[in-house]
Design an enzyme around this catalytic site. Structure first.
Site, PDB file in Angstrom:
ATOM      1  N   VAL A   1       0.413   5.475   3.664  1.00  0.00           N
ATOM      2  CA  VAL A   1       0.019   5.753   5.050  1.00  0.00           C
ATOM      3  C   VAL A   1       0.775   6.935   5.667  1.00  0.00           C
ATOM      4  O   VAL A   1       0.381   7.449   6.713  1.00  0.00           O
ATOM      5  CB  VAL A   1       0.174   4.508   5.960  1.00  0.00           C
ATOM      6  CG1 VAL A   1      -0.814   3.429   5.562  1.00  0.00           C
ATOM      7  CG2 VAL A   1       1.610   3.985   5.947  1.00  0.00           C
TER       8      VAL A   1
ATOM      9  N   ASN B   1       0.356  -2.469   9.489  1.00  0.00           N
ATOM     10  CA  ASN B   1       1.427  -3.400   9.122  1.00  0.00           C
ATOM     11  C   ASN B   1       2.430  -2.798   8.137  1.00  0.00           C
ATOM     12  O   ASN B   1       3.567  -3.260   8.063  1.00  0.00           O
ATOM     13  CB  ASN B   1       0.774  -4.661   8.513  1.00  0.00           C
ATOM     14  CG  ASN B   1       1.742  -5.491   7.717  1.00  0.00           C
ATOM     15  OD1 ASN B   1       2.506  -6.281   8.280  1.00  0.00           O
ATOM     16  ND2 ASN B   1       1.753  -5.323   6.391  1.00  0.00           N
TER      17      ASN B   1
ATOM     18  N   GLY C   1      -0.451  -2.212   4.004  1.00  0.00           N
ATOM     19  CA  GLY C   1       0.537  -3.158   3.479  1.00  0.00           C
ATOM     20  C   GLY C   1      -0.073  -4.542   3.343  1.00  0.00           C
ATOM     21  O   GLY C   1       0.574  -5.547   3.617  1.00  0.00           O
TER      22      GLY C   1
ATOM     23  N   ARG D   1       1.260  -7.747   0.278  1.00  0.00           N
ATOM     24  CA  ARG D   1       2.461  -8.598   0.230  1.00  0.00           C
ATOM     25  C   ARG D   1       2.785  -9.074   1.631  1.00  0.00           C
ATOM     26  O   ARG D   1       2.368  -8.472   2.624  1.00  0.00           O
ATOM     27  CB  ARG D   1       3.665  -7.793  -0.323  1.00  0.00           C
ATOM     28  CG  ARG D   1       3.579  -7.556  -1.808  1.00  0.00           C
ATOM     29  CD  ARG D   1       4.909  -7.117  -2.413  1.00  0.00           C
ATOM     30  NE  ARG D   1       5.320  -5.785  -2.004  1.00  0.00           N
ATOM     31  CZ  ARG D   1       6.464  -5.509  -1.386  1.00  0.00           C
ATOM     32  NH1 ARG D   1       7.300  -6.474  -1.072  1.00  0.00           N
ATOM     33  NH2 ARG D   1       6.767  -4.261  -1.078  1.00  0.00           N
TER      34      ARG D   1
ATOM     35  N   TYR E   1      15.071   2.336  11.459  1.00  0.00           N
ATOM     36  CA  TYR E   1      14.030   1.302  11.557  1.00  0.00           C
ATOM     37  C   TYR E   1      13.766   0.923  13.022  1.00  0.00           C
ATOM     38  O   TYR E   1      12.610   0.842  13.467  1.00  0.00           O
ATOM     39  CB  TYR E   1      14.475   0.084  10.749  1.00  0.00           C
ATOM     40  CG  TYR E   1      13.502  -1.066  10.739  1.00  0.00           C
ATOM     41  CD1 TYR E   1      12.369  -1.042   9.931  1.00  0.00           C
ATOM     42  CD2 TYR E   1      13.725  -2.190  11.533  1.00  0.00           C
ATOM     43  CE1 TYR E   1      11.483  -2.104   9.923  1.00  0.00           C
ATOM     44  CE2 TYR E   1      12.845  -3.261  11.524  1.00  0.00           C
ATOM     45  CZ  TYR E   1      11.728  -3.219  10.719  1.00  0.00           C
ATOM     46  OH  TYR E   1      10.847  -4.271  10.722  1.00  0.00           O
ATOM     47  N   ALA E   2      14.839   0.722  13.784  1.00  0.00           N
ATOM     48  CA  ALA E   2      14.698   0.342  15.193  1.00  0.00           C
ATOM     49  C   ALA E   2      13.973   1.433  15.976  1.00  0.00           C
ATOM     50  O   ALA E   2      13.085   1.144  16.802  1.00  0.00           O
ATOM     51  CB  ALA E   2      16.072   0.078  15.811  1.00  0.00           C
ATOM     52  N   ALA E   3      14.324   2.692  15.696  1.00  0.00           N
ATOM     53  CA  ALA E   3      13.666   3.805  16.391  1.00  0.00           C
ATOM     54  C   ALA E   3      12.179   3.837  16.044  1.00  0.00           C
ATOM     55  O   ALA E   3      11.324   4.060  16.912  1.00  0.00           O
ATOM     56  CB  ALA E   3      14.332   5.130  16.015  1.00  0.00           C
TER      57      ALA E   3
HETATM   58  P1  NDP Z   1       6.927  -6.578   2.737  1.00  0.00           P
HETATM   59  O1  NDP Z   1       8.025  -5.705   2.233  1.00  0.00           O
HETATM   60  O2  NDP Z   1       6.792  -7.972   2.207  1.00  0.00           O
HETATM   61  O3  NDP Z   1       5.521  -5.811   2.523  1.00  0.00           O
HETATM   62  C1  NDP Z   1       5.379  -4.495   2.957  1.00  0.00           C
HETATM   63  C2  NDP Z   1       3.978  -4.001   2.660  1.00  0.00           C
HETATM   64  O4  NDP Z   1       3.891  -2.646   3.135  1.00  0.00           O
HETATM   65  C3  NDP Z   1       3.668  -3.969   1.179  1.00  0.00           C
HETATM   66  O5  NDP Z   1       2.307  -4.307   0.978  1.00  0.00           O
HETATM   67  C4  NDP Z   1       3.907  -2.499   0.817  1.00  0.00           C
HETATM   68  O6  NDP Z   1       3.180  -2.024  -0.282  1.00  0.00           O
HETATM   69  C5  NDP Z   1       3.414  -1.822   2.078  1.00  0.00           C
HETATM   70  N1  NDP Z   1       3.915  -0.458   2.177  1.00  0.00           N
HETATM   71  C6  NDP Z   1       5.188  -0.025   2.139  1.00  0.00           C
HETATM   72  N2  NDP Z   1       5.235   1.327   2.234  1.00  0.00           N
HETATM   73  C7  NDP Z   1       3.950   1.739   2.313  1.00  0.00           C
HETATM   74  C8  NDP Z   1       3.319   2.997   2.431  1.00  0.00           C
HETATM   75  N3  NDP Z   1       4.024   4.137   2.470  1.00  0.00           N
HETATM   76  N4  NDP Z   1       1.971   3.053   2.506  1.00  0.00           N
HETATM   77  C9  NDP Z   1       1.236   1.911   2.463  1.00  0.00           C
HETATM   78  N5  NDP Z   1       1.775   0.691   2.359  1.00  0.00           N
HETATM   79  C10 NDP Z   1       3.104   0.599   2.280  1.00  0.00           C
HETATM   80  O7  NDP Z   1       7.096  -6.591   4.311  1.00  0.00           O
HETATM   81  P2  NDP Z   1       6.739  -7.697   5.433  1.00  0.00           P
HETATM   82  O8  NDP Z   1       5.439  -8.317   5.127  1.00  0.00           O
HETATM   83  O9  NDP Z   1       7.901  -8.553   5.672  1.00  0.00           O
HETATM   84  O10 NDP Z   1       6.628  -6.740   6.700  1.00  0.00           O
HETATM   85  C11 NDP Z   1       5.389  -6.267   7.173  1.00  0.00           C
HETATM   86  C12 NDP Z   1       5.628  -5.577   8.491  1.00  0.00           C
HETATM   87  O11 NDP Z   1       6.272  -6.483   9.378  1.00  0.00           O
HETATM   88  C13 NDP Z   1       6.520  -4.348   8.396  1.00  0.00           C
HETATM   89  O12 NDP Z   1       6.033  -3.360   9.282  1.00  0.00           O
HETATM   90  C14 NDP Z   1       7.870  -4.855   8.874  1.00  0.00           C
HETATM   91  O13 NDP Z   1       8.631  -3.827   9.458  1.00  0.00           O
HETATM   92  C15 NDP Z   1       7.438  -5.864   9.909  1.00  0.00           C
HETATM   93  N6  NDP Z   1       8.421  -6.882  10.218  1.00  0.00           N
HETATM   94  C16 NDP Z   1       8.824  -7.773   9.251  1.00  0.00           C
HETATM   95  C17 NDP Z   1       9.780  -8.736   9.577  1.00  0.00           C
HETATM   96  C18 NDP Z   1      10.234  -9.753   8.595  1.00  0.00           C
HETATM   97  O14 NDP Z   1      11.170 -10.502   8.925  1.00  0.00           O
HETATM   98  N7  NDP Z   1       9.669  -9.871   7.428  1.00  0.00           N
HETATM   99  C19 NDP Z   1      10.362  -8.816  10.922  1.00  0.00           C
HETATM  100  C20 NDP Z   1       9.847  -7.829  11.852  1.00  0.00           C
HETATM  101  C21 NDP Z   1       8.912  -6.904  11.490  1.00  0.00           C
HETATM  102  P3  NDP Z   1       3.821  -2.145  -1.792  1.00  0.00           P
HETATM  103  O15 NDP Z   1       3.807  -3.608  -2.098  1.00  0.00           O
HETATM  104  O16 NDP Z   1       2.882  -1.372  -2.621  1.00  0.00           O
HETATM  105  O17 NDP Z   1       5.197  -1.590  -1.690  1.00  0.00           O
END
Ligand code: NDP
Length: 248
Positions: A67, A93, A16, A19, A158-160
């Site tokens: 992933v 991430n 990830g 973004r 998500y929480a789980a």
């Molecule tokens: P974003 O939605 O901005 O970015 C998510 C990233 O994960 C993207 O690059 C996306 O790729 C990638 N992704 C999604 N699904 C897959 C997959 N199956 N395989 C590979 N990559 C994947 O999320 P955030 O940056 O906000 O969040 C990042 C992490 O932080 C997450 O784990 C989230 O749960 C956690 N988090 C975020 C919070 C927040 O407030 N933002 C709070 C607490 C935790 P693509 O762009 O191609 O879809």
């Protein structure tokens, strides 16, 4: 952004990484001298933007890798191994959410969130540990969430998944300690990314009030915590969870 950690000569894999928090972390590793594999799920426009931003330095590889797909993950790590490429840092991430109250939750939404958020950490960590064990050095940083600690309405899936990540982190840390590999988690609070971008304005205001620091965090503020745990300097920290929540 000032940088105090030196990752020159190191390779970091960030799932990830195109973004939000992942991109900020990938860019912080690049700024600190690392080669970075920024992996993404399917948003080609975001991936291209990341490629364009770092085309010049030759140290950013932006690749699509779901992933949750164990075979694809295995092939990715095998390719690196066959190419003789050592990986020093893995940041798990990638994360998604499909919110609904449990009584109304579609089984697909339950499964997909668990498969990506928790299954993804399993697949990526499995091959990372195999690769890092030979070198007797590695840093794995997983991204958890306060949702996994406190629970939130509409986020049982998500929480789980996020509570599972903390449990996996603590267990894996014990398994890998003797091989020089540390495993930690960062738990971000409300961070201003696409992930929470669809919160209605009024609701966002309500959430902001609950944060002691009275604001949402920035992705680069989480990236700094990730870099610290991924650094050589964090040598006596493993199995921990670092909260970057503005005090939540
Ligand atoms: P974003 O939605 O901005 O970015 C998510 C990233 O994960 C993207 O690059 C996306 O790729 C990638 N992704 C999604 N699904 C897959 C997959 N199956 N395989 C590979 N990559 C994947 O999320 P955030 O940056 O906000 O969040 C990042 C992490 O932080 C997450 O784990 C989230 O749960 C956690 N988090 C975020 C919070 C927040 O407030 N933002 C709070 C607490 C935790 P693509 O762009 O191609 O879809």
């Amino acid at each position: 952004m000032s940088m105090t950690f030196d990752f020159s000569g190191q390779t970091a894999v960030v799932s990830g990484g195109t973004r939000g928090i992942g991109r900020a972390a990938a860019e912080a590793f690049l700024a600190a001298g690392a080669k970075v594999y920024a992996l993404y799920g399917g948003d080609e426009a975001a991936a291209q933007a990341m490629r364009d931003a770092h085309a010049g330095d030759g140290r950013a590889a932006v690749e699509r890798l779901d992933v949750s797909d164990g075979e694809a993950v295995k092939a990715f790590w095998r390719r690196l191994e066959d190419g003789g490429e050592a990986v020093h840092v893995l940041v798990n991430n990638a994360g998604i959410r499909h919110d609904a109250i449990l009584a109304m939750m579609a089984e697909d939404d339950w499964r997909r969130v668990l498969d990506v958020n928790l299954g993804g950490v399993f697949h990526m960590s499995k091959y990372a540990v195999q690769a890092m064990s030979g070198a007797r050095y590695g840093r794995i940083v997983n991204i958890a969430s306060p949702s996994g600690k406190y629970g939130f309405e509409g986020q049982s899936n998500y929480a789980a998944s996020k509570a599972g990540i903390v449990a996996l982190t603590r267990s894996l840390a014990r398994e890998t300690a003797r091989r020089g590999i540390t495993v930690n988690a960062v738990s971000p609070g409300y961070i201003d990314t696409d992930f929470i971008g669809n919160l209605a304005g009024e609701l966002a205001g309500e959430y902001r009030k609950t944060v002691p620091l009275k604001r949402f965090g920035r992705a680069d503020e989480v990236a700094m915590a990730i870099l610290f745990l991924a650094s050589r300097e964090a040598s006596y920290i493993t199995g921990g969870v670092l909260e970057v929540t503005g005090g939540l």
